[in-house]
Design a protein around this motif. Sequence first.
Motif, mmCIF file in Angstrom:
data_model
loop_
_atom_site.group_PDB
_atom_site.id
_atom_site.type_symbol
_atom_site.label_atom_id
_atom_site.label_comp_id
_atom_site.label_asym_id
_atom_site.label_seq_id
_atom_site.Cartn_x
_atom_site.Cartn_y
_atom_site.Cartn_z
ATOM 1 N N ALA A 119 0.763 -1.530 0.237
ATOM 2 C CA ALA A 119 0.322 -0.339 0.314
ATOM 3 C C ALA A 119 0.507 1.172 0.006
ATOM 4 C CB ALA A 119 -0.857 -0.204 1.417
ATOM 5 N N LEU A 120 2.098 1.411 0.800
ATOM 6 C CA LEU A 120 2.896 2.104 0.645
ATOM 7 C C LEU A 120 3.534 2.733 -1.017
ATOM 8 C CD1 LEU A 120 5.792 1.321 3.477
ATOM 9 C CD2 LEU A 120 3.867 3.671 3.351
ATOM 10 N N LEU A 121 3.359 1.411 -1.143
ATOM 11 C CA LEU A 121 4.127 1.584 -3.031
ATOM 12 C C LEU A 121 2.899 2.289 -3.609
ATOM 13 C CD1 LEU A 121 5.859 -1.579 -2.786
ATOM 14 C CD2 LEU A 121 7.134 0.957 -2.810
ATOM 15 N N ARG A 122 1.735 2.118 -3.535
ATOM 16 C CA ARG A 122 0.869 2.557 -4.201
ATOM 17 C C ARG A 122 -0.256 3.897 -4.315
ATOM 18 N NH1 ARG A 122 -0.305 -2.569 -2.994
ATOM 19 N NH2 ARG A 122 -2.331 -2.059 -2.286
ATOM 20 N N ALA A 123 0.490 4.637 -2.631
ATOM 21 C CA ALA A 123 -0.566 5.640 -2.364
ATOM 22 C C ALA A 123 -0.009 7.104 -2.801
ATOM 23 C CB ALA A 123 0.323 5.506 -0.878
ATOM 24 N N ASP A 124 -1.258 7.494 -3.390
ATOM 25 C CA ASP A 124 -0.861 9.005 -3.697
ATOM 26 C C ASP A 124 0.269 9.968 -2.909
ATOM 27 O OD1 ASP A 124 -0.651 11.158 -4.826
ATOM 28 O OD2 ASP A 124 -3.019 11.279 -5.078
ATOM 29 N N ASP A 125 1.556 10.621 -3.100
ATOM 30 C CA ASP A 125 2.243 11.270 -2.407
ATOM 31 C C ASP A 125 2.008 12.760 -2.665
ATOM 32 O OD1 ASP A 125 3.494 11.142 -4.683
ATOM 33 O OD2 ASP A 125 5.434 10.224 -4.307
ATOM 34 N N ARG A 126 1.406 12.908 -3.072
ATOM 35 C CA ARG A 126 1.385 14.452 -3.432
ATOM 36 C C ARG A 126 1.095 15.430 -2.152
ATOM 37 N NH1 ARG A 126 -3.633 14.565 -8.250
ATOM 38 N NH2 ARG A 126 -4.356 12.854 -6.279
ATOM 39 N N ASP A 127 0.062 14.527 -1.552
ATOM 40 C CA ASP A 127 0.308 15.550 -0.527
ATOM 41 C C ASP A 127 0.740 14.758 0.937
ATOM 42 O OD1 ASP A 127 -2.832 13.798 1.417
ATOM 43 O OD2 ASP A 127 -1.356 13.352 0.596
ATOM 44 N N ALA A 128 1.501 13.892 0.402
ATOM 45 C CA ALA A 128 2.652 12.969 1.630
ATOM 46 C C ALA A 128 3.290 13.933 2.287
ATOM 47 C CB ALA A 128 3.021 12.533 0.878
ATOM 48 N N GLY A 129 3.926 15.448 2.319
ATOM 49 C CA GLY A 129 4.707 16.014 3.025
ATOM 50 C C GLY A 129 6.694 16.375 1.544
ATOM 51 N N PRO A 130 7.174 17.260 1.960
ATOM 52 C CA PRO A 130 8.560 17.487 1.229
ATOM 53 C C PRO A 130 9.311 16.445 1.050
ATOM 54 C CG PRO A 130 7.731 19.289 3.248
ATOM 55 C CD PRO A 130 6.928 18.299 3.257
ATOM 56 N N ALA A 131 9.418 16.170 2.407
ATOM 57 C CA ALA A 131 10.400 14.563 2.994
ATOM 58 C C ALA A 131 10.148 13.582 1.724
ATOM 59 C CB ALA A 131 10.525 14.217 4.039
ATOM 60 N N ALA A 132 8.519 12.923 1.162
ATOM 61 C CA ALA A 132 7.693 12.139 0.687
ATOM 62 C C ALA A 132 9.240 11.739 -0.235
ATOM 63 C CB ALA A 132 6.681 12.011 -0.034
ATOM 64 N N ALA A 133 9.206 12.255 -1.372
ATOM 65 C CA ALA A 133 10.074 12.030 -2.969
ATOM 66 C C ALA A 133 11.330 11.791 -2.365
ATOM 67 C CB ALA A 133 9.922 12.712 -3.710
ATOM 68 N N ASP A 134 12.055 11.966 -1.635
ATOM 69 C CA ASP A 134 13.894 11.984 -1.278
ATOM 70 C C ASP A 134 13.647 10.688 0.045
ATOM 71 O OD1 ASP A 134 14.183 13.957 -2.848
ATOM 72 O OD2 ASP A 134 13.518 15.604 -1.166
ATOM 73 N N ASP A 135 12.869 10.607 0.215
ATOM 74 C CA ASP A 135 12.962 9.801 1.806
ATOM 75 C C ASP A 135 12.204 8.811 2.730
ATOM 76 O OD1 ASP A 135 12.029 11.594 3.396
ATOM 77 O OD2 ASP A 135 13.576 11.408 5.089
ATOM 78 N N GLY A 136 10.710 9.079 1.583
ATOM 79 C CA GLY A 136 9.661 7.865 1.991
ATOM 80 C C GLY A 136 9.787 6.127 1.761
ATOM 81 N N CYS A 137 9.160 5.926 2.636
ATOM 82 C CA CYS A 137 8.896 4.447 2.753
ATOM 83 C C CYS A 137 9.824 3.362 1.006
ATOM 84 C CB CYS A 137 8.213 3.673 3.155
ATOM 85 S SG CYS A 137 8.701 4.398 5.476
ATOM 86 N N ALA A 138 8.507 4.025 0.538
ATOM 87 C CA ALA A 138 8.105 3.727 -1.034
ATOM 88 C C ALA A 138 9.531 4.264 -1.521
ATOM 89 C CB ALA A 138 6.764 4.557 -1.511
ATOM 90 N N ALA A 139 9.932 5.630 -1.491
ATOM 91 C CA ALA A 139 11.758 5.235 -2.211
ATOM 92 C C ALA A 139 12.562 4.612 -1.969
ATOM 93 C CB ALA A 139 11.432 6.785 -1.619
ATOM 94 N N MET A 140 12.404 4.216 -0.278
ATOM 95 C CA MET A 140 13.642 3.165 0.182
ATOM 96 C C MET A 140 13.024 2.011 -0.520
ATOM 97 S SD MET A 140 13.131 4.328 4.385
ATOM 98 C CE MET A 140 13.920 3.484 4.159
ATOM 99 N N ILE A 141 12.160 1.034 -0.310
ATOM 100 C CA ILE A 141 11.582 -0.286 -0.964
ATOM 101 C C ILE A 141 12.271 -0.221 -2.082
ATOM 102 C CG2 ILE A 141 10.620 -2.016 -1.668
ATOM 103 C CD1 ILE A 141 8.737 -0.416 0.804
ATOM 104 N N THR A 142 12.320 1.078 -3.599
ATOM 105 C CA THR A 142 12.030 1.018 -4.980
ATOM 106 C C THR A 142 12.801 1.541 -5.269
ATOM 107 O OG1 THR A 142 9.763 2.382 -5.433
ATOM 108 C CG2 THR A 142 11.667 2.392 -7.146
ATOM 109 N N THR A 143 14.169 2.083 -4.067
ATOM 110 C CA THR A 143 15.467 2.029 -4.211
ATOM 111 C C THR A 143 16.217 0.859 -4.900
ATOM 112 O OG1 THR A 143 15.691 4.169 -4.165
ATOM 113 C CG2 THR A 143 17.343 3.550 -3.881
ATOM 114 N N ALA A 144 16.286 -0.102 -3.140
ATOM 115 C CA ALA A 144 16.413 -1.009 -3.094
ATOM 116 C C ALA A 144 16.084 -2.561 -3.907
ATOM 117 C CB ALA A 144 16.164 -1.695 -1.648
ATOM 118 N N ALA A 145 15.019 -2.253 -4.535
ATOM 119 C CA ALA A 145 14.769 -3.422 -5.817
ATOM 120 C C ALA A 145 15.614 -2.777 -6.864
ATOM 121 C CB ALA A 145 12.993 -3.060 -5.444
#
Length: 201
Positions: A119-145
């Motif tokens: 669900a973290l990977l599918r969530a809409d992050d438009r309103d997730a805050g300024p750090a979401a694109a850089d260090d959010g959980c979805a970004a961490m998982i995607t980078t690792a994969a």
Amino acid sequence: MAILEVMVVGGSTARRPLRADARRNYERIVAAAEETFLAHGADASLEEIARRAGVGSATLHRHFASRRALLDVVFRDRVEALCARAREHARDDDPGRALFSWLRDFNAYAAVSRGLLGALLRADDRDAGPAAADDGCAAMITTAAADLLQSARRAGAVRPGVRTEDLLALVSAISLVAEGPAADGLLDLVIEGVRAHAGER
């Protein structure tokens, strides 16, 4: 670890330690959110989370600007552990085996969290805050994969055209529809489908 309040000041992000009462509210919200998300899924009512935490909705939203921000905090420890496993697998001298082993880890983590990592990977992050694109959980998982997939691709261990987003979506979907041996069998099918065979190397 100090709990910090995130503020946006003049277009930049600032953090300051929370007061004792605010810290207690924050901790109650996170505990209630974990319990509620695990019981009812990523779409669980934020009002129910606030009620369980013994705070008002305004207090919850003051700490967490969006559902995605709350999910990030609740599952960050699990995501960090998952990414640490990716780094461990990356030391394997067989990049294909490293990728497929980590996909099994991801499948296990997703199953334990009832699909909430997906669900973290599918969530809409438009309103997730300024750090979401850089260090959010979805970004961490995607980078690792992506790092593991890139190494496996260079080694010719995966079929051409396999994308990080597709792999994560497939494994996330498995965690939502199956568990135990059934989930393992479906993951085996996914791995066999993306593995490069002799004629494709």
